[in-house]
Each structure stands twice: as structure tokens, then as C-alpha cells.
Design an enzyme around this catalytic site. Structure first.
Site, PDB file in Angstrom:
ATOM      1  N   ASP A  84       0.694  -1.118  -0.134  1.00 41.75           N
ATOM      2  CA  ASP A  84       0.010  -0.008  -0.014  1.00 41.75           C
ATOM      3  C   ASP A  84       0.842   1.060   0.026  1.00 41.75           C
ATOM      4  O   ASP A  84       0.512   2.232  -0.651  1.00 41.75           O
ATOM      5  CB  ASP A  84      -1.028  -0.020   1.109  1.00 41.75           C
ATOM      6  N   GLY A 113      -2.461  -7.838  14.261  1.00 41.84           N
ATOM      7  CA  GLY A 113      -2.171  -7.512  12.870  1.00 41.84           C
ATOM      8  C   GLY A 113      -3.758  -7.332  12.026  1.00 41.84           C
ATOM      9  O   GLY A 113      -3.677  -7.782  10.944  1.00 41.84           O
ATOM     10  N   LEU A 114      -4.685  -7.236  13.041  1.00 43.96           N
ATOM     11  CA  LEU A 114      -6.087  -7.077  12.484  1.00 43.96           C
ATOM     12  C   LEU A 114      -6.504  -5.826  12.231  1.00 43.96           C
ATOM     13  O   LEU A 114      -7.910  -5.333  12.444  1.00 43.96           O
ATOM     14  CB  LEU A 114      -6.989  -8.251  13.164  1.00 43.96           C
ATOM     15  N   SER A 115      -5.549  -4.732  12.633  1.00 44.99           N
ATOM     16  CA  SER A 115      -5.983  -3.458  12.462  1.00 44.99           C
ATOM     17  C   SER A 115      -6.930  -2.718  13.632  1.00 44.99           C
ATOM     18  O   SER A 115      -7.823  -2.212  13.394  1.00 44.99           O
ATOM     19  CB  SER A 115      -6.782  -3.178  11.067  1.00 44.99           C
ATOM     20  N   ASP A 146      -5.453   0.144   6.035  1.00 48.42           N
ATOM     21  CA  ASP A 146      -6.511  -0.045   7.081  1.00 48.42           C
ATOM     22  C   ASP A 146      -7.318   0.730   7.246  1.00 48.42           C
ATOM     23  O   ASP A 146      -8.628   0.507   7.726  1.00 48.42           O
ATOM     24  CB  ASP A 146      -5.633  -0.372   8.417  1.00 48.42           C
TER      25      ASP A 146
HETATM   26  C1  GLA Z   1      -0.020  -2.808   7.994  1.00 48.95           C
HETATM   27  C2  GLA Z   1      -0.159  -1.413   7.758  1.00 48.95           C
HETATM   28  C3  GLA Z   1      -0.717  -1.209   6.518  1.00 48.95           C
HETATM   29  C4  GLA Z   1      -0.110  -2.067   5.469  1.00 48.95           C
HETATM   30  C5  GLA Z   1       0.043  -3.655   6.162  1.00 48.95           C
HETATM   31  C6  GLA Z   1       1.039  -4.474   5.135  1.00 48.95           C
HETATM   32  O1  GLA Z   1      -1.520  -3.227   8.493  1.00 48.95           O
HETATM   33  O2  GLA Z   1      -1.117  -0.649   8.738  1.00 48.95           O
HETATM   34  O3  GLA Z   1      -0.666   0.095   6.012  1.00 48.95           O
HETATM   35  O4  GLA Z   1       1.090  -1.963   5.102  1.00 48.95           O
HETATM   36  O5  GLA Z   1       0.947  -3.453   7.264  1.00 48.95           O
HETATM   37  O6  GLA Z   1       0.433  -4.767   4.006  1.00 48.95           O
END
Ligand code: GLA
Length: 388
Positions: A46, A131-133, A179
């Protein structure tokens, strides 16, 4: 096997409102909710002007917020005893630190639009550090709350940018914008094809059931951190590659073209990941357009994982264990999702094999003495909204 329950929105909202009453007294002006996400494919591109294909999860963050007449901000959460009280004027890079940076940073980023003080109470079902934002879910629910409470008259694009700035400039995580975009733009039953070069989006129907598959989300319970140096180092490597190639983007180049101008082996591998991953997202989107979420999509996902593991070097033993175990037990494909270095993986699994795949992933973790994973439900869900 541990499955993480989905908490109904009404209960999430109640949890936030209840904390609000306990800590601040009285009622919030409203409760806003925004989702966590998984990324189907298109990882670590991204911030390189690539294409990504995330969708929103049914796990979400609720913020109960009340407007104040002064410029004080108070923030509390059911997740931690750590709270923050401060003045809007004191918010800046590194202040506040910790989770409050994600809310204070949004107020800071929207300050010229006329945002004042607020009290905010947070309750979330998005696992933190997985890693789920969880951070974007917090930023975006709060950005929407501010926008409505202070009648900012700005569209969601402005709120997305404010949320990204909060994360980059106040929390100090140099993440891209995937995200925040999905939290603000998700549509239930769809994945979002986001072009990070021009910001354009396309909703693509994602009917896994019709393809006889399910998407298993595996939280490895190995915490990931994006505020450390590794994520930033990947971005820097690409900046070096652009300079050496004399380009501002890798979009439109094929792998041969892109790597032929580079000498350093690490740069070659970083660039090869970015360019090949963009190609895989294009192919995945074409498959979804045909309603084909089966073996071919799975193969693209697995190729994405290998590229992230070997060329981009952002995987971890826990993620590799989950992916390998899923494939052994019959998944069509599997990959890490999100920033990596721990966090979560996803596996595209024929519906009748879900239990067997989950069980093999659990056994593999035990065999390698890794944390016991948690499994989540992946129902493509909707975007940030006001609950009441
Ligand atoms: C994290 C970041 C995103 C993206 C992902 C990897 O989630 O917040 O912006 O770069 O890593 O794809």
C-alpha cells in the site's frame, strides 16, 4: 481449539457506554463503531502505490463520546487501566504515547477543522497486536464521532487522511493507508480493491460460500509491533530502489525491468516482492470478478506468503507454521496477513475441511512450542458507522 466469539454490535456499544458512565458520569452523546480487517492479498505494497484487497471483519471497536465545551480530552478503555487526560494543544509526535495516541492523534489531525475537547470511552473486540488493524478501527470510529459531534462537514476521505496522520505522525508508526481505507469504505459481503496510487476503489462481491470455501483467520498470538524499525526499514529500502531506478513508482514495471537496474541483492528481493505482489492482486481481483474463490485464488495466496517470507522477510516462525500446517491439511492456500513479524495468517479452506485445518494448525504450534493460536470468523462486514 480457541475460537474468538464475535460480539454483537449492541453489546460492544453497551460496553463502551457503560465504561463511559462509570468513568465520566452521565451519558455519551453517541456511540460509533468501526471494524478491524484482514487483507486477502496485496501485502506491504500500500505504501508503494500498489493494489490491495482487504475486507472488514465482524470484530470491531466502539467509542462512546461526549463533546466538551473546553479543549480537554479524556480517554479511557476497557482494554487497559492506562488512561489519558490532556489538552488538545499538547498533542504532538510521541504525546500522548501508548494507545491514546490513536485517538488524540485524530483530534490533532482534525484541529484546523474546528474540533474541541471530548470524553471518550473505548470497548473493542478486535484483538490488539494481532495484525487485524485494531489501531485503524479505533482511529476511524473516533474520527467519525468527531466529524458528527463537531459538524465538520468533511467527507470520509478527509477522515481517512486524518486517521493515517494520527498513526504516522503522533503514534509514530509509518504505516500505509490500507487499514483506514477499509475501515471507512467496507461494504458487507465485499472485498475492497484499493488502488493506492490514485486512491480509487472498487467493491468486489466476495461470496466464499458459493465457492464452497471459508476463510480461516488465525491469530498466532505472537504479538507484532509496527512501531519498531523493521516496517520503516522496508519502506526505506523501496525509497533507495526508486532512487537507483530513477522512478517514483514500481507500478507498470514487470519484475525483469524492475530488478535489472539494481545490484544489491536485498533491494532486488524487496522490489521483486512488490512488483510480483501487484500482479497477484490483479489476478486475484479477476478471479473474484468471476466468482472463483477456490484453488486458483489459494495458489496466489500461497505464492504471496512465500514472497513475503523469502523476498520481503516479514514473516515469522509462528506465521510459517500456521501456513504450512494449513496447506498440509488441505487448504487451497494460506498466507500471513497485515504487517507480519507475528500477528495473523489466513487460510482459504474447503468448507468441509475447516475443523481439520484448524486442528493441524494447533498441533503444529504445539509441536514447535509456539503460542496456542486463536481462530476468528471472517464474514466480510460493513464500514464505520454511528450506532446510536
Ligand atoms: C500494516 C499497515 C498497512 C499495510 C500492512 C501491510 O497493516 O498498517 O498500511 O502496510 O501493514 O500490508
Amino acid at each position: 481449539m480457541n475460537w474468538l466469539d464475535v460480539i454483537a454490535e449492541v453489546d460492544l456499544a453497551d460496553g463502551a457506554a457503560e465504561l463511559f458512565r462509570t468513568k465520566f458520569g452521565g451519558e455519551p452523546d453517541g456511540v460509533w463503531i468501526a471494524p478491524g480487517r484482514v487483507n486477502l492479498i496485496g501485502e506491504h505494497i500500500d505504501y508503494a502505490g500498489g493494489l490491495v484487497l482487504p475486507f472488514a471483519l465482524p470484530y470491531a471497536t466502539a467509542v462512546a463520546v461526549r463533546r466538551r465545551e473546553d479543549s480537554t480530552m479524556r480517554a479511557v478503555s476497557t482494554h487497559t487501566d492506562e488512561s489519558w487526560t490532556g489538552e488538545l494543544g499538547e498533542i504532538g509526535p510521541g504525546t500522548p504515547s501508548g494507545w491514546a495516541a490513536y485517538v488524540a492523534g485524530v483530534s490533532w489531525a482534525l484541529r484546523e477543522h474546528g474540533v474541541g475537547g471530548v470524553d471518550v470511552a473505548v470497548h473493542s473486540s478486535v484483538p490488539v497486536g494481532s495484525g487485524l488493524s485494531s489501531s485503524a478501527a479505533l482511529e476511524c470510529s473516533f474520527a467519525l464521532a468527531l466529524s458528527e459531534l463537531f459538524d465538520l462537514q468533511v467527507d470520509r476521505k478527509v477522515l481517512i487522511q486524518a486517521s493515517i496522520r494520527a498513526e504516522n505522525e503522533i503514534a509514530g508508526a509509518s504505516t500505509g493507508g490500507m487499514d483506514q481505507n477499509i475501515a471507512m469504505s467496507a461494504q458487507a459481503g465485499h472485498a475492497l480493491l484499493l488502488d493506492c496510487l490514485d486512491g480509487s476503489t472498487r467493491q468486489i462481491p466476495l461470496d466464499l460460500e458459493a465457492s464452497g470455501t471459508e476463510l480461516l483467520v488465525i491469530d498466532t498470538n505472537a504479538p507484532h509491533r509496527l512501531v519498531d524499525g523493521q516496517y520503516g526499514a522496508r519502506r526505506q529500502a523501496l525509497d533507495t530502489a526508486y532512487a537507483e531506478l530513477g522512478v517514483t513508482t514500481l507500478r507498470g514495471l514487470d519484475v525483469e525491468q524492475a530488478v535489472s537496474g539494481l545490484v544489491d541483492d536485498t533491494l532486488v528481493r524487496r522490489v521483486r516482492h512488490v512488483v510480483s505482489e501487484i500482479g497477484r492482486v490483479e489476478q486475484a481481483a479477476a478471479l473474484l470478478d468471476r466468482g472463483a474463490a477456490g484453488t486458483e485464488l489459494g495458489e496466489l495466496m500461497t505464492a504471496s506468503h512465500r514472497s513475503l517470507r523469502d523476498d520481503y522477510e516479514v514473516s515469522s516462525p509462528e506465521l510459517d507454521s500456521a501456513v504450512d500446517a494449513a496447506l498440509r491439511a488441505g487448504a487451497h492456500g494460506a498466507r500471513m496477513t497485515g504487517g507480519g513479524f507475528g500477528g495473523s495468517a489466513i487460510a482459504l479452506v474447503p468448507s468441509d475441511l475447516v475443523q481439520a485445518v484448524a486442528s493441524e494448525i494447533g498441533s503444529s504450534a504445539t509441536r514447535y512450542d509456539l503460542p496456542v493460536p486463536t481462530f476468528l470468523t471472517a464474514e466480510p462486514s460493513g464500514s464505520a458507522h454511528r450506532f446510536f
